[in-house]
Enzyme design. Sequence first.
Site, PDB file in Angstrom:
ATOM      1  N   TYR A 100       1.532  -2.602  -7.740  1.00 40.00           N
ATOM      2  CA  TYR A 100       1.030  -3.805  -7.090  1.00 40.00           C
ATOM      3  C   TYR A 100      -0.291  -4.204  -7.719  1.00 40.00           C
ATOM      4  O   TYR A 100      -1.170  -3.359  -7.915  1.00 40.00           O
ATOM      5  CB  TYR A 100       0.811  -3.536  -5.594  1.00 40.00           C
ATOM      6  CG  TYR A 100       0.067  -4.637  -4.868  1.00 40.00           C
ATOM      7  CD1 TYR A 100       0.766  -5.679  -4.262  1.00 40.00           C
ATOM      8  CD2 TYR A 100      -1.328  -4.636  -4.807  1.00 40.00           C
ATOM      9  CE1 TYR A 100       0.087  -6.706  -3.621  1.00 40.00           C
ATOM     10  CE2 TYR A 100      -2.006  -5.662  -4.160  1.00 40.00           C
ATOM     11  CZ  TYR A 100      -1.297  -6.688  -3.570  1.00 40.00           C
ATOM     12  OH  TYR A 100      -1.968  -7.694  -2.933  1.00 40.00           O
ATOM     13  N   GLU A 179      -1.078 -12.875  -7.926  1.00 38.18           N
ATOM     14  CA  GLU A 179      -0.531 -11.576  -7.513  1.00 38.18           C
ATOM     15  C   GLU A 179       0.773 -11.265  -8.233  1.00 38.18           C
ATOM     16  O   GLU A 179       1.582 -12.175  -8.465  1.00 38.18           O
ATOM     17  CB  GLU A 179      -0.278 -11.608  -5.992  1.00 38.18           C
ATOM     18  CG  GLU A 179       0.260 -10.311  -5.425  1.00 38.18           C
ATOM     19  CD  GLU A 179       0.690 -10.459  -3.962  1.00 38.18           C
ATOM     20  OE1 GLU A 179      -0.164 -10.341  -3.069  1.00 38.18           O
ATOM     21  OE2 GLU A 179       1.896 -10.702  -3.724  1.00 38.18           O
TER      22      GLU A 179
END
Length: 357
Positions: A100, A179
């Site tokens: 992530y 992201e």
Amino acid sequence: MKMLEYEAKPIFSTYGIPVPKGVLIRAPEEVTAHLPEFGDSVVMKAQVDVGGRGKAGGVLFADATSAVRTARELFSREIKGIPVKEILVEERLPIEHEYYVSIAIDRSSKQPVILFADAGGVEIESDVTAVRKVVVSPLLRDIPPFLMRELLGGAPKELAPVINSLYHVFQEKDAMLAEINPLVTTPRGVYAADAKLIVDDNALARQGIEVNRDLSEREREAERHGFSYVELDGTIGVIGNGAGLTMSTLDLIEYYQGRAANFLDVGGGADQERVKHAVRLVASMPKVSVIVVNLLGGITRCDEVAKGIIAAGVTPPVIVRMAGTNEEEGRRLLSECGYRMLESMDAAVKAAMEARS
Ligand code: GDP
Ligand code: MN
């Protein structure tokens, strides 16, 4: 403004971030022509503006024989209440590990903050213990190596250039958020399997984006007039001047157990035209059954406001509380046209509570 995955991925790709081969389809049959590009196995991803699509049934896997059927299935679904109109079909990546990474603005240090986790994917929100975080000076063109090492910990070094490229995207696209979840490793290298990009609404013109899709038609109209405007879920329309006065009007409505339909601050020096537009804008919400106008006259003249309210000529009752410059003239104009003007904010809100329904 939020970019959808199929818009964000080509941008990421321009900055050198590897993304899977993909195509956007708007009907199930469109997938057939593209299947040869993707190999035996594809991923179909609903392009809807919600997080956690995977868990909500918005990401499906298929092979060549089941592709059309799977696409049809996904087009028939609603993901968290949003119907699926577009699907991003991609080659299925042979994922080894999911990471992530995200970049946002850290409000306390007022600098970009980069978060990285060794365990990315759909469970990231329930497991935040393993997240590492660094703050980077926006004056730096690249993430300094010592910070990159801190961020990655034991994760593979080959992720570093991708994270640095994401930082470039973040800077140059005036992003509020960039992201990749998951950022994946495969036998063929690193890929952004998902992509999220939110562009600062104040930078849309610089980014060449003409229409802010995240705003409703009314919110756009409010923006054109320079009103601070937020839609809420109640039935009592609110117009005030100054954020403080408008907020306290909302508070008072809540206090009397009513629900405001909106927040609208017309700003200082509201003239007849501005008031007319504000009243019409609030009245155009079908749920609005009554409107409270709460204004303090200073630079704003009460007679101008009265003329604006009368000129708007809307159906829902408009209950007015005004004080200040030319108050008496304002009162006279309003009462001539059958509008109620009350002495206090309290009385006006109480009257609105009675007038609704
Ligand atoms: P989100 O749930 O809206 O964040 O959608 P994602 O695009 O992140 O997809 C959710 C999950 O689907 C990912 O965490 C992966 O586990 C899986 N996934 C997505 N694309 C691929 C792919 O190409 N190959 C494989 N094996 N899994 C994928
Ligand atoms: Mn994701």
